[in-house]
Design an enzyme around this catalytic site. Structure first.
Site, mmCIF file in Angstrom:
data_model
loop_
_atom_site.group_PDB
_atom_site.id
_atom_site.type_symbol
_atom_site.label_atom_id
_atom_site.label_comp_id
_atom_site.label_asym_id
_atom_site.label_seq_id
_atom_site.Cartn_x
_atom_site.Cartn_y
_atom_site.Cartn_z
ATOM 1 N N CYS A 1 0.825 5.211 4.622
ATOM 2 C CA CYS A 1 1.137 4.558 5.892
ATOM 3 C C CYS A 1 -0.126 4.365 6.712
ATOM 4 O O CYS A 1 -0.203 3.522 7.582
ATOM 5 C CB CYS A 1 2.167 5.347 6.684
ATOM 6 S SG CYS A 1 1.694 7.029 6.990
ATOM 7 N N SER A 2 -1.152 5.147 6.409
ATOM 8 C CA SER A 2 -2.394 4.983 7.168
ATOM 9 C C SER A 2 -3.055 3.646 6.842
ATOM 10 O O SER A 2 -3.945 3.210 7.553
ATOM 11 C CB SER A 2 -3.360 6.126 6.871
ATOM 12 O OG SER A 2 -3.656 6.163 5.502
ATOM 13 N N CYS A 3 -2.624 3.009 5.788
ATOM 14 C CA CYS A 3 -3.224 1.740 5.407
ATOM 15 C C CYS A 3 -2.322 0.560 5.765
ATOM 16 O O CYS A 3 -2.495 -0.539 5.265
ATOM 17 C CB CYS A 3 -3.522 1.713 3.909
ATOM 18 S SG CYS A 3 -4.654 3.006 3.450
ATOM 19 N N CYS B 1 0.860 -1.190 0.000
ATOM 20 C CA CYS B 1 0.000 0.000 0.000
ATOM 21 C C CYS B 1 0.886 1.226 0.000
ATOM 22 O O CYS B 1 2.000 1.196 0.478
ATOM 23 C CB CYS B 1 -0.901 0.057 1.226
ATOM 24 S SG CYS B 1 -2.015 1.462 1.149
#
Lengths: 127, 209
Positions: free
Chosen positions: B114-116, B111
């Protein structure tokens, strides 16, 4: 100063930074980013840790008065509020500029499909 | 090689950052523009804490799944619920899915944001995970990426790449290494590396542990 040494100085000077035996720990990536921002601004002499600790203490008191649960989980919320307040007080970035930039990031996010890095464009700053 | 773009369930309606993430980004943008901070130096500081973010319990989760078939089944059915039920943490990002490596299929996760990344379980994503070359090559040439990481899989092992979405994150459940019969969960956990849960590595060899 190395990161470790700088972080050590910070944890010695500012009470209650969440940490384990090896150093600071963070609940989420943004907390580490907020920590790193303060570390670098301190490195550049923008504030002293004494100054920081007193502003942070004040932010925590304000939050508690407003009903913050004070469980430690919101520590970096106060840290971030302190950053915003100090950069405004030192004339580095005022609240209006920060708000405008925050809104621009929000627009950039909304138009960026997932799977693509989010980047700011000039037109993100237009209303 | 199994590589099918229909499996890449992209979230097409834009991305999301939390209020806190937006405030931090705004500060970083303004301060960098005015030269008060150096984004590269910020990255160096954050990298130093790569493993210090989040509860970081992935290894214990994997070791438990290797030891307890009932837990393994629960983990594969609903990883978020199973991990919360273990009592290791209060909440896990919205939808965590554990994908199981088998002799027939190896899984990798990828991904851009970084939130994922399931940082609650794995800590902060390594820099290479966020890099454009990893993203595009993981999709187009996963076997080549694995080779770069020093991992060679049998030719008849299919590689499946799981692309995280804004709602769904993945972690890999690696295969339990042979020669670990009778090991305690605690000892097993020492074999579980971050890369083995991203799918770019395998668990440590029990002989080296």
């Amino acid at each position: 100063m190395s990161t470790d040494a700088a972080a050590l100085r910070a944890t010695q000077s500012v009470l209650n930074i969440p940490r384990n035996a090896e150093g600071p720990v963070f609940g989420a990536p943004w907390e580490a980013e907020a920590f790193a921002l303060a570390l670098q601004l301190h490195d550049r002499g923008v504030f002293t840790w004494t100054e920081w600790a007193s502003t942070l203490g004040d932010e925590i008191k304000k939050a508690q008065a407003a009903g913050d649960p004070d469980t430690g989980e919101t520590y970096y919320h106060h840290w971030l509020a302190t950053l915003e307040r100090i950069v405004a007080a030192k004339g580095l970035a005022d609240a209006a500029v920060l708000m405008r930039t925050r809104e621009a990031w929000q627009r950039a996010c909304a138009r960026t499909p997932h799977g693509t890095p989010i980047e700011l464009r000039a037109d993100d700053f237009e209303n | 090689m199994m590589q099918n773009h229909e499996e890449h369930d992209h979230h097409e309606n834009g991305s999301e950052l939390s209020e806190m993430q937006l405030r931090v980004r705004a500060l970083e943008t303004v301060l960098a523009e005015k030269g008060y901070i150096d984004p590269a130096a910020i990255d160096v500081i954050i990298e130093a804490y790569e493993t210090k973010v989040g509860p970081h319990n992935g290894a214990r989760v994997v070791a438990k799944a290797w030891s307890d078939p009932v837990f393994k089944q629960a983990l594969l059915a609903n990883a978020s619920e199973a991990i919360v039920a273990l009592g290791l943490m209060n909440r896990v990002g919205d939808h965590l899915i554990a994908v199981e490596n088998t002799p027939r299929q190896h899984n990798m996760i990828v991904c851009t944001l970084c939130s994922c990344y399931p940082w609650e379980v794995l800590g902060l994503p390594p820099v290479w995970y966020k890099s454009a070359p990893y993203r595009s090559r993981a999709v187009n040439d996963p076997r080549g990426v694995l080779a770069d990481f020093g991992v060679a899989l049998p030719a008849d092992t299919a590689i499946r790449v799981w692309d995280s979405t804004a709602e769904t994150r993945f972690m890999v459940l690696p295969m339990r290494p042979a020669g670990t019969e009778g090991w305690s969960e605690e000892r097993l956990a020492t074999l579980v590396t971050r890369d083995s849960m991203v799918g770019t590595g395998l668990p440590k060899n029990p002989k080296d542990a």
